[in-house]
Scaffold this motif. Structure first.
Motif, PDB file in Angstrom:
ATOM      1  N   ILE A  53       0.736  -0.993  -0.041  1.00  0.00           N
ATOM      2  CA  ILE A  53      -0.070  -0.043   0.051  1.00  0.00           C
ATOM      3  C   ILE A  53       0.896   1.205  -0.074  1.00  0.00           C
ATOM      4  N   HIS A  54       0.931   2.037  -0.899  1.00  0.00           N
ATOM      5  CA  HIS A  54       1.956   2.818  -1.372  1.00  0.00           C
ATOM      6  C   HIS A  54       1.436   4.425  -0.477  1.00  0.00           C
ATOM      7  N   HIS A  55       1.628   4.022   0.908  1.00  0.00           N
ATOM      8  CA  HIS A  55       1.298   5.159   1.719  1.00  0.00           C
ATOM      9  C   HIS A  55       2.554   5.244   2.637  1.00  0.00           C
ATOM     10  N   PRO A  56       3.513   6.146   2.602  1.00  0.00           N
ATOM     11  CA  PRO A  56       4.445   6.283   3.611  1.00  0.00           C
ATOM     12  C   PRO A  56       4.299   6.816   5.052  1.00  0.00           C
ATOM     13  N   ILE A  57       5.079   6.457   5.907  1.00  0.00           N
ATOM     14  CA  ILE A  57       5.035   7.132   7.112  1.00  0.00           C
ATOM     15  C   ILE A  57       5.187   8.784   6.928  1.00  0.00           C
ATOM     16  N   ALA A  58       4.466   9.577   7.555  1.00  0.00           N
ATOM     17  CA  ALA A  58       4.603  10.740   7.489  1.00  0.00           C
ATOM     18  C   ALA A  58       6.054  11.537   7.126  1.00  0.00           C
ATOM     19  N   GLN A  59       6.239  12.304   6.244  1.00  0.00           N
ATOM     20  CA  GLN A  59       7.403  12.696   5.839  1.00  0.00           C
ATOM     21  C   GLN A  59       8.482  11.946   5.569  1.00  0.00           C
ATOM     22  N   PHE A  60       8.003  10.504   5.126  1.00  0.00           N
ATOM     23  CA  PHE A  60       9.249   9.792   4.860  1.00  0.00           C
ATOM     24  C   PHE A  60       9.888  10.053   3.814  1.00  0.00           C
ATOM     25  N   ARG A  61       9.028  10.501   2.599  1.00  0.00           N
ATOM     26  CA  ARG A  61       9.619  10.746   1.339  1.00  0.00           C
ATOM     27  C   ARG A  61       8.629  11.580   0.476  1.00  0.00           C
ATOM     28  N   ASP A  62       9.239  12.086  -0.413  1.00  0.00           N
ATOM     29  CA  ASP A  62       8.582  12.951  -1.214  1.00  0.00           C
ATOM     30  C   ASP A  62       7.580  12.431  -1.936  1.00  0.00           C
ATOM     31  N   ARG A  63       6.275  13.037  -2.037  1.00  0.00           N
ATOM     32  CA  ARG A  63       5.250  12.097  -2.660  1.00  0.00           C
ATOM     33  C   ARG A  63       5.132  11.806  -4.091  1.00  0.00           C
ATOM     34  N   ILE A  64       6.191  12.052  -5.014  1.00  0.00           N
ATOM     35  CA  ILE A  64       6.190  11.706  -6.142  1.00  0.00           C
ATOM     36  C   ILE A  64       6.457  10.206  -6.118  1.00  0.00           C
ATOM     37  N   TRP A  65       6.854   9.779  -5.068  1.00  0.00           N
ATOM     38  CA  TRP A  65       7.063   8.128  -5.244  1.00  0.00           C
ATOM     39  C   TRP A  65       5.937   7.634  -5.302  1.00  0.00           C
ATOM     40  N   GLN A  66       4.869   8.201  -4.876  1.00  0.00           N
ATOM     41  CA  GLN A  66       3.388   7.557  -4.521  1.00  0.00           C
ATOM     42  C   GLN A  66       2.634   7.823  -5.875  1.00  0.00           C
ATOM     43  N   GLN A  67       3.120   8.561  -6.813  1.00  0.00           N
ATOM     44  CA  GLN A  67       2.289   8.787  -8.168  1.00  0.00           C
ATOM     45  C   GLN A  67       2.196   7.425  -8.986  1.00  0.00           C
ATOM     46  N   HIS A  68       0.995   7.452  -9.691  1.00  0.00           N
ATOM     47  CA  HIS A  68       0.423   6.064 -10.312  1.00  0.00           C
ATOM     48  C   HIS A  68       1.586   5.877 -11.497  1.00  0.00           C
ATOM     49  N   ALA A  69       2.213   6.996 -12.256  1.00  0.00           N
ATOM     50  CA  ALA A  69       2.880   6.849 -13.271  1.00  0.00           C
ATOM     51  C   ALA A  69       4.259   6.415 -12.755  1.00  0.00           C
ATOM     52  N   VAL A  70       4.888   6.864 -11.805  1.00  0.00           N
ATOM     53  CA  VAL A  70       6.088   6.465 -11.022  1.00  0.00           C
ATOM     54  C   VAL A  70       6.026   4.990 -10.870  1.00  0.00           C
ATOM     55  N   ILE A  71       4.891   4.484  -9.996  1.00  0.00           N
ATOM     56  CA  ILE A  71       4.694   3.230  -9.542  1.00  0.00           C
ATOM     57  C   ILE A  71       4.729   2.031 -10.816  1.00  0.00           C
ATOM     58  N   GLU A  72       3.984   2.646 -11.625  1.00  0.00           N
ATOM     59  CA  GLU A  72       3.840   1.874 -12.911  1.00  0.00           C
ATOM     60  C   GLU A  72       5.196   1.699 -13.649  1.00  0.00           C
ATOM     61  N   SER A  73       6.004   2.432 -13.651  1.00  0.00           N
ATOM     62  CA  SER A  73       7.297   2.509 -14.340  1.00  0.00           C
ATOM     63  C   SER A  73       8.225   1.432 -13.511  1.00  0.00           C
ATOM     64  N   GLU A  74       8.129   1.505 -12.048  1.00  0.00           N
ATOM     65  CA  GLU A  74       8.917   0.731 -11.302  1.00  0.00           C
ATOM     66  C   GLU A  74       8.552  -0.937 -11.839  1.00  0.00           C
ATOM     67  N   LEU A  75       7.199  -1.071 -11.888  1.00  0.00           N
ATOM     68  CA  LEU A  75       6.584  -2.460 -12.152  1.00  0.00           C
ATOM     69  C   LEU A  75       6.992  -2.936 -13.594  1.00  0.00           C
ATOM     70  N   ALA A  76       7.121  -1.928 -14.672  1.00  0.00           N
ATOM     71  CA  ALA A  76       7.459  -2.051 -15.994  1.00  0.00           C
ATOM     72  C   ALA A  76       8.901  -2.720 -15.990  1.00  0.00           C
ATOM     73  N   TRP A  77       9.666  -2.238 -15.402  1.00  0.00           N
ATOM     74  CA  TRP A  77      10.898  -2.656 -15.276  1.00  0.00           C
ATOM     75  C   TRP A  77      11.057  -3.935 -14.585  1.00  0.00           C
ATOM     76  N   LEU A  78      10.625  -4.224 -13.415  1.00  0.00           N
ATOM     77  CA  LEU A  78      10.421  -5.620 -12.929  1.00  0.00           C
ATOM     78  C   LEU A  78       9.828  -6.764 -13.877  1.00  0.00           C
ATOM     79  N   THR A  79       8.940  -6.252 -14.557  1.00  0.00           N
ATOM     80  CA  THR A  79       8.389  -7.021 -15.505  1.00  0.00           C
ATOM     81  C   THR A  79       9.476  -7.535 -16.612  1.00  0.00           C
ATOM     82  N   ALA A  80      10.027  -6.602 -16.992  1.00  0.00           N
ATOM     83  CA  ALA A  80      11.024  -6.736 -18.108  1.00  0.00           C
ATOM     84  C   ALA A  80      12.134  -7.624 -17.501  1.00  0.00           C
ATOM     85  N   LEU A  81      12.494  -7.220 -16.366  1.00  0.00           N
ATOM     86  CA  LEU A  81      13.547  -8.269 -15.581  1.00  0.00           C
ATOM     87  C   LEU A  81      13.183  -9.651 -15.630  1.00  0.00           C
TER      88      LEU A  81
END
Length: 333
Positions: A53-81
């Motif tokens: 569940i992409h919800h960090p502890i408060a102030q843990f990291r910039d919210r860009i890491w929870q954006q849909h496109a950013v998460i989807e891109s991580e998963l695209a690399w994992l799929t390719a690997l």
């Protein structure tokens, strides 16, 4: 919002959007993501998954890491690997809509959270310093990740954060705020400022080619690699992004003793050759990765006492030697 959410109920709501019948939910932890291990109830085909569940502890990291496109891109690399190599990675599972990212509404609010389900990777973390052979295997593993990244054609719309000069200066500014609170002395901050300028020069001089720059894991430490039958496996790609491959190496070397750093580099070079002057560049990236980590910890008040003790050590023992041109990375302290 934390105290108002029943995370177990939310996890079950997410799983309802997958073809997965959960027999047991095991809470794993909450940092950058809130994670559960999902054990299926089908006795004939027992399988486990990782629910994030992409919800960090408060102030843990910039919210860009929870954006849909950013998460989807991580998963695209994992799929390719998973598809392109024989590396065992936590590749994603499609939901009933055929997509990898599942958005779930939070009860009684207008907010939604992005969630992902990945195949579980079998293996065990190390509870001691790696042996030289294990360090060699982790180096080989990282090289194979870099090798794939250097050849893979990025999908349209692929987006992940960068570990570059701009990010390093952002990290420095995060640490500046701790000068006002007395966590960092003005003298130590001045040293960090000088060393960041020097590291930025190294980054600027290093051309971004397919052999030097690309997708990196960025967090391959003892918590994020495991061993199965002697094989090193990478997990938790949540921090992956674009960066110099040398930065990725240096980030892992921070967690190894000097002798094992040599073994790691030898394992890496069994797959990918490093440039002739790699040690000097690695030392720059080693300190750069350390500063980025300090900035990450600076967002967590409970880490400030640690920072007040470790930053003076780093400026006195590492930064001073680096600025004098004295090698330190492969020597005992």
């Amino acid at each position: 919002m934390e105290s108002k959410i029943d995370w177990n109920s939310l996890a079950l709501a997410v799983l309802a959007q997958y073809n997965v019948s959960a027999a047991r939910l095991v809470f794993l932890g909450h940092s950058e993501n809130l994670t559960f291990r999902i054990d299926t109830r089908d006795a004939e085909n027992c399988k486990s998954f990782l629910l994030r569940i992409h919800h960090p502890i408060a102030q843990f990291r910039d919210r860009i890491w929870q954006q849909h496109a950013v998460i989807e891109s991580e998963l695209a690399w994992l799929t390719a690997l998973h598809q392109d190599t024989d590396l065992v990675v936590p590749y994603p599972v499609q939901n009933l809509n055929g997509t990898f990212v599942t958005s779930v509404a939070i009860d009684h609010t207008s907010e939604t959270l992005n969630c992902t389900l990945l195949n579980w990777v079998d293996g065990s973390p190390l509870d001691t310093e790696p042996t030289p052979t294990q360090a060699w295997r982790v180096g080989e593993l990282m090289a194979r990740l870099h090798q794939h990244a250097s050849l893979w054609e990025l999908p349209i719309g692929f987006t992940r954060p960068k570990y570059d000069c701009e990010q390093l200066y952002i990290s420095l500014m995060e640490l500046r705020s701790l000068v006002d609170t007395g966590t960092i002395s003005i003298t130590d901050f001045a040293v960090l400022e000088t060393v960041v300028q020097r590291i930025a020069q190294v980054m600027t001089a290093l051309e971004k080619t397919r052999q030097s720059w690309g997708l990196i894991h960025a967090d391959l430490n003892e918590n994020n690699y495991i061993f199965h039958a002697g094989e090193a496996r990478a997990i938790d790609f949540s921090c992956c992004g674009f960066g110099y491959y040398l930065y990725d190496i240096a980030s892992t070397l921070k967690h190894l003793m000097p002798g094992n750093r040599t073994s790691f580099v030898n394992g890496y070079q069994s797959v990918c050759q490093l440039p002739n002057e790699y040690q000097n560049m690695l030392e720059a990236f080693f300190i750069g990765a350390t500063i980025d980590n300090f900035a990450f910890l600076a967002l967590q008040p409970n880490e400030h006492n640690y920072l007040s003790q470790d930053i003076p050590y780093v400026t006195a023992k590492l930064c001073s030697r680096y600025l004098k041109g004295e090698p330190f990375l492969f020597k005992s302290r």
